[in-house]
Design a protein around this motif. Structure first.
Motif, short mmCIF file in Angstrom:
data_model
loop_
_atom_site.label_atom_id
_atom_site.label_comp_id
_atom_site.label_asym_id
_atom_site.label_seq_id
_atom_site.Cartn_x
_atom_site.Cartn_y
_atom_site.Cartn_z
N THR A 44 0.81 -1.23 0.00
CA THR A 44 0.00 0.00 0.00
C THR A 44 0.84 1.28 0.00
OG1 THR A 44 -0.18 -0.07 2.42
CG2 THR A 44 -1.97 -1.09 1.15
N ARG A 45 2.17 1.13 0.07
CA ARG A 45 3.02 2.34 0.01
C ARG A 45 2.88 3.02 -1.34
NH1 ARG A 45 6.55 4.45 -2.58
NH2 ARG A 45 6.48 2.61 -3.91
N VAL A 46 2.88 4.32 -1.31
CA VAL A 46 2.76 5.09 -2.55
C VAL A 46 3.52 6.40 -2.35
CG1 VAL A 46 0.58 6.12 -1.78
CG2 VAL A 46 1.04 5.94 -4.20
N SER A 47 4.04 6.96 -3.43
CA SER A 47 4.76 8.24 -3.31
C SER A 47 3.78 9.36 -3.01
CB SER A 47 5.52 8.55 -4.60
OG SER A 47 6.59 7.65 -4.76
N VAL A 48 4.07 10.12 -1.98
CA VAL A 48 3.24 11.28 -1.60
C VAL A 48 4.10 12.53 -1.74
CG1 VAL A 48 2.05 12.39 0.34
CG2 VAL A 48 1.80 9.92 -0.03
N ARG A 49 3.56 13.52 -2.46
CA ARG A 49 4.36 14.72 -2.75
C ARG A 49 3.72 16.00 -2.23
NH1 ARG A 49 4.64 11.21 -7.07
NH2 ARG A 49 6.71 10.61 -7.78
N GLN A 50 2.58 15.87 -1.57
CA GLN A 50 1.94 17.07 -0.98
C GLN A 50 1.69 16.81 0.49
OE1 GLN A 50 -1.35 18.82 -3.17
NE2 GLN A 50 -0.62 17.76 -5.01
N ALA A 160 5.72 9.92 1.93
CA ALA A 160 7.12 10.16 1.59
C ALA A 160 7.33 9.88 0.11
CB ALA A 160 8.03 9.27 2.43
N THR A 161 8.36 10.49 -0.45
CA THR A 161 8.75 10.18 -1.84
C THR A 161 10.27 10.19 -1.97
OG1 THR A 161 6.75 11.11 -2.84
CG2 THR A 161 8.65 10.97 -4.27
N TYR A 162 10.77 9.15 -2.62
CA TYR A 162 12.18 9.07 -3.00
C TYR A 162 12.37 10.04 -4.16
CZ TYR A 162 16.55 6.82 -4.67
OH TYR A 162 17.83 6.55 -5.05
N GLN A 163 13.36 10.91 -4.11
CA GLN A 163 13.60 11.84 -5.22
C GLN A 163 15.09 11.92 -5.55
OE1 GLN A 163 11.53 15.49 -4.04
NE2 GLN A 163 9.76 14.80 -5.22
N ALA A 164 15.38 11.68 -6.82
CA ALA A 164 16.78 11.77 -7.27
C ALA A 164 17.07 13.15 -7.89
CB ALA A 164 17.06 10.67 -8.29
N ALA A 165 16.07 13.75 -8.53
CA ALA A 165 16.30 15.02 -9.24
C ALA A 165 16.84 16.12 -8.30
CB ALA A 165 15.03 15.48 -9.95
N PRO A 166 16.27 16.29 -7.10
CA PRO A 166 16.82 17.34 -6.22
C PRO A 166 18.29 17.10 -5.86
CG PRO A 166 14.66 16.65 -5.47
CD PRO A 166 15.07 15.69 -6.53
N ALA A 167 18.68 15.83 -5.77
CA ALA A 167 20.09 15.53 -5.46
C ALA A 167 20.98 15.99 -6.61
CB ALA A 167 20.27 14.04 -5.18
N VAL A 207 -2.52 3.52 -5.31
CA VAL A 207 -1.35 2.65 -5.53
C VAL A 207 -1.31 2.32 -7.02
CG1 VAL A 207 -0.41 0.35 -5.07
CG2 VAL A 207 -1.44 1.68 -3.21
N LYS A 208 -0.12 2.43 -7.62
CA LYS A 208 0.00 2.17 -9.05
C LYS A 208 0.19 0.68 -9.32
CE LYS A 208 2.33 6.60 -9.44
NZ LYS A 208 2.97 6.83 -8.14
N ASP A 209 -0.44 0.21 -10.39
CA ASP A 209 -0.29 -1.20 -10.76
C ASP A 209 1.15 -1.48 -11.17
OD1 ASP A 209 -2.86 -1.87 -10.30
OD2 ASP A 209 -3.52 -1.55 -12.39
N ARG A 210 1.58 -2.69 -10.95
CA ARG A 210 2.89 -3.12 -11.41
C ARG A 210 2.71 -4.19 -12.48
NH1 ARG A 210 3.95 1.05 -8.44
NH2 ARG A 210 5.82 1.03 -7.14
N ASP A 211 3.65 -4.21 -13.42
CA ASP A 211 3.61 -5.19 -14.51
C ASP A 211 4.09 -6.53 -13.95
OD1 ASP A 211 4.00 -6.76 -16.71
OD2 ASP A 211 5.14 -5.27 -17.84
C1 LIG Z 1 15.64 6.15 -8.57
C2 LIG Z 1 14.36 6.91 -8.37
C3 LIG Z 1 14.34 8.26 -8.65
C4 LIG Z 1 13.17 9.01 -8.43
N1 LIG Z 1 13.21 10.35 -8.60
C5 LIG Z 1 12.10 11.09 -8.36
C6 LIG Z 1 12.16 12.50 -8.47
O1 LIG Z 1 13.17 13.09 -8.76
N2 LIG Z 1 11.02 13.19 -8.22
C7 LIG Z 1 9.86 12.56 -7.84
O2 LIG Z 1 8.88 13.25 -7.60
N3 LIG Z 1 9.79 11.21 -7.72
C8 LIG Z 1 10.88 10.46 -7.97
N4 LIG Z 1 10.84 9.09 -7.80
C9 LIG Z 1 9.59 8.43 -7.39
C10 LIG Z 1 8.96 7.64 -8.53
O3 LIG Z 1 8.43 8.54 -9.48
C11 LIG Z 1 7.87 6.71 -8.00
O4 LIG Z 1 8.42 5.84 -7.04
C12 LIG Z 1 7.26 5.87 -9.13
O5 LIG Z 1 6.54 6.69 -10.01
C13 LIG Z 1 6.34 4.78 -8.59
O6 LIG Z 1 5.30 5.36 -7.83
P1 LIG Z 1 5.04 4.92 -6.33
O7 LIG Z 1 6.26 5.23 -5.54
O8 LIG Z 1 3.85 5.73 -5.91
O9 LIG Z 1 4.74 3.46 -6.32
C14 LIG Z 1 11.99 8.35 -8.00
C15 LIG Z 1 12.03 6.98 -7.72
C16 LIG Z 1 13.19 6.27 -7.88
C17 LIG Z 1 13.21 4.80 -7.53
#
Ligand SMILES: Cc1cc2nc3c(=O)[nH]c(=O)nc-3n(C[C@H](O)[C@H](O)[C@H](O)COP(=O)(O)O)c2cc1C
Length: 219
Positions: A44-50, A160-167, A207-211
């Protein structure tokens, strides 16, 4: 399916005994399917950006940090460095440096007045250590640490959201990189890999579907 189960103990009984009072009548032990709870958290984890403006409790951040640092690493090298920052002044200063980079300039107009961290109340900065004690797998190690952080945040009801672009933006800015060293105390031999924005969710993405065809079991 092998299921791990454990009994939740009625904590009140012990508390009353230690106070010298009559213990409450024994309660039925509650059976918890630990495996189901853990798998459900993953699924059920999903990226949250707000996020709302509510700060994240320090105890939760401590739990999240500990969960991150508990990740496996190649040869147990623990070749990572993590800082979780809640100081909004610091985050705004860093955001200013990031938005001055080429990549940041393109991003600024999409932020709707927020900083480069979506005004998240807490931001984890995750770096891979290099040098003698690091292995060739330091990036993989930070990825596992990051996933632990994402799952711990979700388990605590946070987004929470993992983000690489800000790094990348930070790494493109001398001021931002210096800020990480001088203000956040990153050592010289630490390469920033990603950040994780953390806070109380102000959105509920599905939650996004996975292949499923990408993985298979071969017997
Ligand atoms: C290596 C990596 C880099 C990512 N970089 C970004 C980012 O820069 N900005 C962002 O908003 N999300 C970023 N994400 C989050 C992904 O967009 C997100 O995990 C993906 O769309 C799947 O969605 P979910 O996490 O809701 O399952 C990144 C995820 C990974 C694994």
């Amino acid at each position: 399916m092998k299921q791990l189960k454990f009994l939740a103990i009625a904590a009140g009984v012990m508390a009353l005994v230690s106070c010298g009072q009559q213990p409450a009548p024994a309660q039925e032990p509650v059976e918890v399917d630990k495996a189901a709870v853990v798998i459900e958290n993953i699924m059920t984890r999903v990226s949250v950006r707000q996020f709302t403006e509510e700060p994240v409790a320090k105890a939760d951040l401590e739990t999240i940090l500990k969960a991150g640092l508990q990740a496996p690493s190649a040869m147990n090298a623990q070749d990572w460095q993590v800082r979780i920052v809640t100081n909004q002044e610091m985050l705004n200063t860093l955001s200013g440096f990031m938005l001055s980079t080429e990549m940041g300039k393109g991003m600024a107009e999409r932020l709707n007045g927020k900083n480069a961290f979506a005004n998240a109340p807490a931001v984890a900065f995750i770096a891979a250590e290099t040098g003698e004690k690091a292995t060739a797998y330091n990036r993989e190690d930070t990825a596992l640490l990051s996933e632990n952080i994402l799952l711990a945040a979700h388990a605590l009801g946070l987004g929470a959201t993992y983000q690489a672009a800000p790094a990348r933006m930070i790494n493109d800015s001398k001021e931002a990189k210096d800020f990480l060293k001088t203000t956040l105390g990153f050592p010289e031999n630490a390469d920033l890999i990603n950040i994780i924005i953390i806070g109380h969710p102000a959105e509920s993405p599905a939650v996004k579907d996975r292949d499923q065809s990408k993985g298979r079991i071969i017997e």
